[in-house]
Design an enzyme around this catalytic site. Structure first.
Site, PDB file in Angstrom:
ATOM      1  N   CYS A  99       4.497  -3.942   4.226  1.00 45.11           N
ATOM      2  CA  CYS A  99       3.227  -3.206   4.177  1.00 45.11           C
ATOM      3  C   CYS A  99       2.850  -3.015   2.703  1.00 45.11           C
ATOM      4  O   CYS A  99       3.291  -3.785   1.848  1.00 45.11           O
ATOM      5  CB  CYS A  99       3.318  -1.891   4.946  1.00 45.11           C
ATOM      6  SG  CYS A  99       4.469  -0.677   4.259  1.00 45.11           S
TER       7      CYS A  99
ATOM      8  N   CYS B 121       5.792   4.024   4.685  1.00 43.69           N
ATOM      9  CA  CYS B 121       5.266   4.506   5.979  1.00 43.69           C
ATOM     10  C   CYS B 121       5.461   3.482   7.087  1.00 43.69           C
ATOM     11  O   CYS B 121       6.307   3.641   7.961  1.00 43.69           O
ATOM     12  CB  CYS B 121       3.787   4.858   5.858  1.00 43.69           C
ATOM     13  SG  CYS B 121       3.463   6.235   4.735  1.00 43.69           S
ATOM     14  N   ARG B 122       4.656   2.416   7.065  1.00 47.64           N
ATOM     15  CA  ARG B 122       4.643   1.498   8.203  1.00 47.64           C
ATOM     16  C   ARG B 122       5.830   0.555   8.262  1.00 47.64           C
ATOM     17  O   ARG B 122       6.456   0.397   9.323  1.00 47.64           O
ATOM     18  CB  ARG B 122       3.347   0.672   8.185  1.00 47.64           C
ATOM     19  CG  ARG B 122       2.105   1.494   8.437  1.00 47.64           C
ATOM     20  CD  ARG B 122       0.854   0.727   8.098  1.00 47.64           C
ATOM     21  NE  ARG B 122       0.746   0.502   6.650  1.00 47.64           N
ATOM     22  CZ  ARG B 122      -0.167  -0.235   6.066  1.00 47.64           C
ATOM     23  NH1 ARG B 122      -1.061  -0.871   6.806  1.00 47.64           N
ATOM     24  NH2 ARG B 122      -0.203  -0.360   4.764  1.00 47.64           N
ATOM     25  N   SER B 123       6.140  -0.121   7.156  1.00 47.13           N
ATOM     26  CA  SER B 123       7.193  -1.144   7.254  1.00 47.13           C
ATOM     27  C   SER B 123       8.592  -0.559   7.475  1.00 47.13           C
ATOM     28  O   SER B 123       9.386  -1.172   8.197  1.00 47.13           O
ATOM     29  CB  SER B 123       7.163  -2.111   6.064  1.00 47.13           C
ATOM     30  OG  SER B 123       7.339  -1.453   4.838  1.00 47.13           O
TER      31      SER B 123
ATOM     32  N   ASN C 171       5.710   0.445   1.421  1.00 44.21           N
ATOM     33  CA  ASN C 171       7.095   0.434   1.926  1.00 44.21           C
ATOM     34  C   ASN C 171       7.656   1.847   2.115  1.00 44.21           C
ATOM     35  O   ASN C 171       8.856   2.077   1.955  1.00 44.21           O
ATOM     36  CB  ASN C 171       8.019  -0.412   1.027  1.00 44.21           C
ATOM     37  CG  ASN C 171       9.384  -0.710   1.637  1.00 44.21           C
ATOM     38  OD1 ASN C 171      10.362  -0.875   0.909  1.00 44.21           O
ATOM     39  ND2 ASN C 171       9.492  -0.782   2.939  1.00 44.21           N
TER      40      ASN C 171
ATOM     41  N   ASP D 236      -2.986   2.106   8.288  1.00 42.88           N
ATOM     42  CA  ASP D 236      -2.173   2.867   7.338  1.00 42.88           C
ATOM     43  C   ASP D 236      -2.281   4.366   7.645  1.00 42.88           C
ATOM     44  O   ASP D 236      -3.369   4.941   7.561  1.00 42.88           O
ATOM     45  CB  ASP D 236      -2.700   2.582   5.928  1.00 42.88           C
ATOM     46  CG  ASP D 236      -1.769   3.103   4.857  1.00 42.88           C
ATOM     47  OD1 ASP D 236      -0.883   3.912   5.186  1.00 42.88           O
ATOM     48  OD2 ASP D 236      -1.930   2.688   3.702  1.00 42.88           O
TER      49      ASP D 236
HETATM   50  P1  4NP Z   1       2.499   2.105   3.746  1.00 38.38           P
HETATM   51  O1  4NP Z   1       1.557   3.351   3.355  1.00 38.38           O
HETATM   52  O2  4NP Z   1       1.856   0.879   3.154  1.00 38.38           O
HETATM   53  O3  4NP Z   1       2.447   2.102   5.229  1.00 38.38           O
HETATM   54  O4  4NP Z   1       3.861   2.394   3.195  1.00 38.38           O
HETATM   55  C1  4NP Z   1       1.193   3.631   2.040  1.00 38.38           C
HETATM   56  C2  4NP Z   1       1.981   4.428   1.270  1.00 38.38           C
HETATM   57  C3  4NP Z   1       1.606   4.737  -0.027  1.00 38.38           C
HETATM   58  C4  4NP Z   1       0.444   4.235  -0.544  1.00 38.38           C
HETATM   59  C5  4NP Z   1      -0.367   3.418   0.228  1.00 38.38           C
HETATM   60  C6  4NP Z   1       0.013   3.113   1.530  1.00 38.38           C
HETATM   61  N1  4NP Z   1       0.051   4.544  -1.858  1.00 38.38           N
HETATM   62  O5  4NP Z   1      -1.042   4.137  -2.275  1.00 38.38           O
HETATM   63  O6  4NP Z   1       0.811   5.196  -2.581  1.00 38.38           O
END
Ligand code: 4NP
Length: 157
Positions: A11, A16-18, A14, A126
């Site tokens: 994602c 939340c989703r992945s 790294n 997200d």
């Molecule tokens: P992820 O979510 O891609 O599902 O891990 C996010 C976590 C942090 C950020 C963006 C998306 N960020 O911009 O810090």
């Protein structure tokens, strides 16, 4: 005899989703008795070395999985040789991975929800900027994908 599958879930951050996709896949593979390796990574580097978001940790815990020991890392070109399959959580992740993919990559690259009948072409949204309920949606989507991936990999071996 096929090689042990090694799946990398990717994602943006790294955190939340992945990590949830990795956890759901590990759980589904263990329950099915499928030998497989799993990891997750982000296309961005903001959260390298950090544990998953607290809301992601809580969601995994509700499903009996402790992901507090996972640590963020950024995907690299080498991953296209270390893994058999690379799964992108959304379309931006997929575009970034296509740009990073070496010419001689051995990993198969796909969009995660392309493996879920009826959800082909869809992204795992997200949940980072939303409230806690978004993480339940994430879990439902990555779990469905994990089950589908395990079924495909079992059918193959
Ligand atoms: P992820 O979510 O891609 O599902 O891990 C996010 C976590 C942090 C950020 C963006 C998306 N960020 O911009 O810090």
């Amino acid at each position: 005899m096929t090689d042990t599958p090694a799946l990398l879930f990717v994602c943006l951050g790294n955190i939340c989703r992945s990590p949830l996709a990795e956890a759901a896949f590990r759980k589904a593979a263990a329950e099915a008795g499928l030998a497989a390796e799993a990891d997750s990574a982000g296309t961005g580097d903001w959260h390298v070395g950090e544990p998953p978001d607290r809301r992601a940790q809580a969601t995994a815990r509700r499903h009996g999985i402790d992901i507090s020991g996972y640590r963020g890392r950024q995907v690299s070109a080498r991953d296209f040789h270390r893994f058999t399959h690379i799964l992108a959580l959304d379309h931006a992740n997929l575009d970034n991975l296509r740009a990073l993919r070496p010419r001689d990559a051995t990993a198969r690259l796909s969009l995660l929800l392309d493996h879920v009948p009826g959800q082909e072409g869809e992204a795992v949204a997200d949940p980072y900027w939303g409230d806690e309920t978004g993480f339940d949606t994430t879990w439902a989507e990555v779990s469905a994908a994990a089950e589908a991936l395990v079924a495909k990999l079992q059918a193959r071996s």
